[in-house]
Write a protein that holds these residues in place. Structure first.
Motif, mmCIF file in Angstrom:
data_model
loop_
_atom_site.group_PDB
_atom_site.id
_atom_site.type_symbol
_atom_site.label_atom_id
_atom_site.label_comp_id
_atom_site.label_asym_id
_atom_site.label_seq_id
_atom_site.Cartn_x
_atom_site.Cartn_y
_atom_site.Cartn_z
ATOM 1 N N THR A 118 -21.134 45.915 92.421
ATOM 2 C CA THR A 118 -20.255 45.184 91.502
ATOM 3 C C THR A 118 -19.542 44.033 92.206
ATOM 4 O O THR A 118 -18.557 43.508 91.696
ATOM 5 N N THR A 119 -19.997 43.662 93.389
ATOM 6 C CA THR A 119 -19.511 42.512 94.172
ATOM 7 C C THR A 119 -18.112 42.714 94.742
ATOM 8 O O THR A 119 -17.485 41.755 95.202
ATOM 9 N N ASP B 103 -21.145 35.537 91.044
ATOM 10 C CA ASP B 103 -20.644 35.213 89.706
ATOM 11 C C ASP B 103 -21.642 35.576 88.621
ATOM 12 O O ASP B 103 -21.254 36.046 87.553
ATOM 13 N N ARG C 66 -21.381 39.265 88.196
ATOM 14 C CA ARG C 66 -20.163 39.635 87.457
ATOM 15 C C ARG C 66 -20.307 39.366 85.969
ATOM 16 O O ARG C 66 -19.738 40.079 85.140
ATOM 17 N N ALA C 67 -21.070 38.309 85.616
ATOM 18 C CA ALA C 67 -21.234 37.976 84.196
ATOM 19 C C ALA C 67 -22.130 38.985 83.495
ATOM 20 O O ALA C 67 -22.126 39.064 82.270
ATOM 21 N N LEU D 25 -17.588 47.332 84.708
ATOM 22 C CA LEU D 25 -17.252 48.352 85.702
ATOM 23 C C LEU D 25 -16.155 49.257 85.165
ATOM 24 O O LEU D 25 -15.140 48.786 84.679
ATOM 25 N N LEU E 276 -10.099 36.633 79.682
ATOM 26 C CA LEU E 276 -10.568 36.421 81.055
ATOM 27 C C LEU E 276 -12.090 36.370 81.117
ATOM 28 O O LEU E 276 -12.657 35.828 82.068
ATOM 29 N N HIS E 277 -12.748 36.937 80.097
ATOM 30 C CA HIS E 277 -14.204 36.779 79.990
ATOM 31 C C HIS E 277 -14.540 35.484 79.264
ATOM 32 O O HIS E 277 -15.691 35.266 78.881
ATOM 33 N N HIS E 278 -13.519 34.686 79.013
ATOM 34 C CA HIS E 278 -13.680 33.352 78.422
ATOM 35 C C HIS E 278 -14.143 33.389 76.968
ATOM 36 O O HIS E 278 -14.879 32.515 76.527
#
Lengths: 308, 260
Positions: free
Chosen positions: A48-49, A70, A73-74, A78, A101-103
């Motif tokens: 999950t970076t 990125d 993450r997109a 999680l 925050l997910h735009h």
């Protein structure tokens, strides 16, 4: 959907991952099963970076976790071991915030929050601050927050740790509904029952490596076939039962349950022979049955081999 | 870049919503320094003689303004440590949002909080007889220097919060703020301390800002003939700059080190 090769990670001298190879097919629920400290959470944090691996490669939804964090993450959601939601905000405010925050646009974020509250059966609690949620509700909101963008891959890191049985059932139901939509799920757990209930495939992890891989049924078969269980009628009969079953293999005795188990390859033939032998020896038997090994037995067997 | 602003704003709003949901905590935070002004100004203040002459409350208030800015470190620390502890930080880090937004939102919310706190203290000061005497421009510069100190405390707080990741250490931070507060010219006079302690107190960043505010507001000075006591405004610019130069990179590095 998830591929790792030779994934390695050390923390302050301790090896957490020691060459982890993992392949998770799209649209499946894959269980990572292992004892505490086996490296399950480390693997999830790398995928999950959140954490950089020391060596090896990891690819999630077609993107390398190191070079394209990125893009990873997109594509992911999680849900960690601790409900990662804001305690002070209400359930709805949390989901709207994560939506923004997910735009997502303001209106879209609000609509999505309402959809998710509905889906996870939290509509009535949308205006309640998280501090007043039960453990199961909190974890369901956490799942909802991990689902904002309908992720391709959802990581569930011990999603029911610390929940009571009711909370656990609630979370399982929520996970099953996600899977029905085609989301790929990587689930870590130390509960065999949970892996058996939810996962189509299981990788057993121990000391930072995969020690066995397969469907729950395959793993159970790999452990040398079925078990013949004989329960003696009274405690005094247990040694006699043991003596009879020794003809089939190495018997395991559970004295408290008056139960003797032995692995058998030739199922029905073994059952008939054992029944006849017990009868001939005059041993009173309470119950005699064939059964598949439990995942507990698979797990203990595999991890015991590792440590031997 | 647009997303960095939008995400920063989302995070700011989150922090502001916390206040509206916990108004009691905010009000206590704003009124605690007022209580200190009343205690020092009216209970202890009778026995205080400003070495260079002048009214103790006029001397006290700029010190309390600066102390209020230093108290802000507790707000920042608590918020950052709590997020890191609860795993919310992990969720933010696993979302494709702007990396800067968490810190930007913390920044904006805490600076707004500090401005509100300072406003309350200015009104409190006016109510107990404190005045500025050097004109608005000079007073505005004093306010700017006070907020500059708060900005430096912000980075110290973020760094401490990320290092500790343990909101329970807030009590330790709260306790440690007091010796820093008293070993300064905020409420007392370094000139009356043993020489070596007085020197330490004069060089305390809190003293620099408090003394600078006194000079710019035209309030009684702490006195003392050391370099630090003689150049408070310059020092009130430099000290926070040094703190920011040290703790901003440390906080950023700590944030980046979360993936190691």
């Amino acid at each position: 959907m998830i591929h790792t090769r030779g994934l390695r990670k050390r923390y302050s001298g301790r090896v957490a991952l020691d060459g982890l190879d993992l392949d998770v097919a799209a649209g499946t629920v894959h269980g990572l099963l292992g004892p505490n400290g086996a490296g399950k959470t480390t693997a999830v944090r790398i995928l999950t970076t959140l954490l950089r691996p020391d060596g090896g490669t990891a690819e999630v939804a077609g993107h390398d976790v190191r070079s394209r964090p990125d893009a990873v993450r997109a594509a992911i959601g999680l849900v960690g071991q601790h409900a990662a939601v804001d305690e002070v905000l209400t359930g709805r405010q949390n989901l709207v915030m994560f939506g923004r925050l997910h735009h997502l646009g303001a209106a879209r974020a609000r609509a999505r929050a309402d959809e998710l509250l509905d889906r996870f059966d939290l509509t009535g609690a949308g205006a309640t601050p998280l501090a007043a949620y039960s453990g199961g509700m909190r974890r369901r909101l956490d799942l909802a927050a991990g689902m904002i963008r309908a992720p391709k891959v959802l990581f569930l890191d011990e999603p029911t740790t610390g929940l009571d049985p009711r909370g656990r059932t609630e979370v399982w139901a929520a996970v099953r509904s996600l899977v029905a939509d085609g989301t790929t799920v990587l689930l870590t757990t130390q509960y065999l029952e949970e892996a058996d209930q939810l996962a189509g495939r299981i990788s057993v992890v121990d000391a930072g490596r995969v020690v066995a891989d397969g469907s729950p049924d395959e793993l159970k078969s790999a452990l040398g076939g079925d078990r013949l269980d004989v329960v003696a009628a009274d405690p005094a009969g247990v040694p006699a039962v043991r003596a009879v079953l020794a003809a089939h293999g190495e018997p395991e005795v559970d004295a408290d349950e008056r139960r003797v188990s032995v692995r058998v390859a030739d199922r029905v033939a073994a059952l008939t022979r054992a029944a006849a032998d017990l009868d001939a020896a005059g041993v009173a038997v309470h119950d005699i049955a064939l059964r598949r090994p439990t995942l507990d037995e698979v797990f203990l067997d595999l991890t015991a081999k590792e440590h031997a | 870049m647009i997303w960095a602003l939008a995400d920063g704003w989302t995070m700011t709003r989150r922090n502001l919503t916390h206040w509206t949901r916990r108004p009691g905590q905010v009000i206590v935070g704003l009124l605690f320094p007022v209580l200190l002004v009343l205690m020092f100004g009216f209970l202890l203040g009778g026995g205080m003689a400003v070495p260079g002459g002048g009214d103790y409350r006029e001397y006290l208030l700029p010190g309390m303004f600066a102390l209020t800015m230093v108290f802000g470190i507790e707000t920042t620390f608590a918020a950052v440590a709590q997020d890191a502890d609860r795993g919310v930080t992990d969720r933010f880090r696993s979302i494709p949002m702007a990396r800067s937004a968490v810190v930007a939102g913390r920044n904006a919310a805490d600076m707004l909080n500090a401005t509100a706190g300072l406003l309350v203290m200015l009104l409190c000061g006016l109510a107990v007889g404190w005045r500025w005497h050097e004109g608005l421009a000079s007073a505005a510069l004093a306010v700017a220097l006070l907020l500059w100190l708060r900005f430096a405390m912000l980075w110290v707080g973020i760094w401490l919060g990320l290092v500790s990741r343990n909101p329970e250490l807030l009590t330790a931070v709260q306790i440690l703020v007091w010796p820093v507060g008293f070993l300064s010219s905020a409420v007392t006079f370094p000139a009356t301390m043993p020489a070596w302690l007085g020197a330490v107190a004069e060089w305390n960043p809190l003293s620099a800002t408090a003394n600078a505010a006194r000079e710019l507001f035209g309030n009684p000075a702490a006195g003392g003939d050391g370099w630090a006591a003689q150049h408070p405004v310059l020092l009130a610019v430099l000290w926070p700059a040094v703190l920011v130069a040290v703790f901003l990179p440390l906080a950023v590095a700590r944030w980046q080190a979360l993936d190691r």
